[in-house]
Enzyme design. Sequence first.
Site, PDB file in Angstrom:
ATOM      1  N   ASP A  21      45.612  35.111  27.299  1.00 35.06           N
ATOM      2  CA  ASP A  21      45.634  34.028  28.269  1.00 35.06           C
ATOM      3  C   ASP A  21      45.274  34.640  29.631  1.00 35.06           C
ATOM      4  O   ASP A  21      45.322  35.868  29.791  1.00 35.06           O
ATOM      5  CB  ASP A  21      47.040  33.421  28.301  1.00 35.06           C
ATOM      6  CG  ASP A  21      47.210  32.381  29.384  1.00 35.06           C
ATOM      7  OD1 ASP A  21      46.305  31.563  29.584  1.00 35.06           O
ATOM      8  OD2 ASP A  21      48.259  32.393  30.050  1.00 35.06           O
TER       9      ASP A  21
ATOM     10  N   ASP B  53      46.109  33.063  33.277  1.00 35.17           N
ATOM     11  CA  ASP B  53      47.121  32.905  34.321  1.00 35.17           C
ATOM     12  C   ASP B  53      48.488  33.382  33.846  1.00 35.17           C
ATOM     13  O   ASP B  53      48.967  32.975  32.783  1.00 35.17           O
ATOM     14  CB  ASP B  53      47.201  31.446  34.758  1.00 35.17           C
ATOM     15  CG  ASP B  53      45.906  30.962  35.403  1.00 35.17           C
ATOM     16  OD1 ASP B  53      45.989  30.217  36.384  1.00 35.17           O
ATOM     17  OD2 ASP B  53      44.820  31.346  34.926  1.00 35.17           O
TER      18      ASP B  53
END
Length: 211
Positions: free
Chosen positions: A11, A13
């Site tokens: 991922d 963020d």
Amino acid sequence: MTTARFLVVLDADSTLIRNEVIELLADEAGRRAEVQAATEAAMRGEVDFATSLRSRVAALKGVPTDAFDRVRARIEPTPGVRDLTAAVHERGGIVGVVSGGFHEILDHVAPELGVDRWRANRLATADGELVGEVDGAIVDAKAKADSLKQWAAELGVAPHATIAIGDGANDLLMMSAAGLGIAFNAKPAVRAAAALVVGPQDLSEVVPLLP
């Protein structure tokens, strides 16, 4: 065709980087507090991600596109990220990032951090401003899992030789699709569901887990 021994997909963020990009953009609109609360609810899995993202992006309406430069300057890579990407490459692996965030930031950040391929949302603009909408299909939990599977197939990587690393509820499908799902800097529901939890906010902790 490019092939690889294994594939690591992160991922973006709060995983690849320490920031939540949409919150930095919301700063530009003076609406960080409301966007931050909505982001946290989405990451805990309390609301549908796509619905939440649309409402948060709507709060960015009117932000000038030159804000992207200011946001990029505020990005903080997660400690250990370059150690991890270097180790993956040394061992014959490929690093991917699939994000509910935005290409406008990731296109600059990802290559600097050693990422080989990435996918994210795009923000619609008009007359030098954000219009408050996502441009195209939203990268949600299913899209994240599908990206991992697609990239693995393209690279000739068997499912068991994939690793997914994430922090939020929208990473869970991707993590369950991978040979190894790692909860990193994660919300309680994600830690509970993950095969493995990495506690310190340092991605170099993942290096000993690489094949």
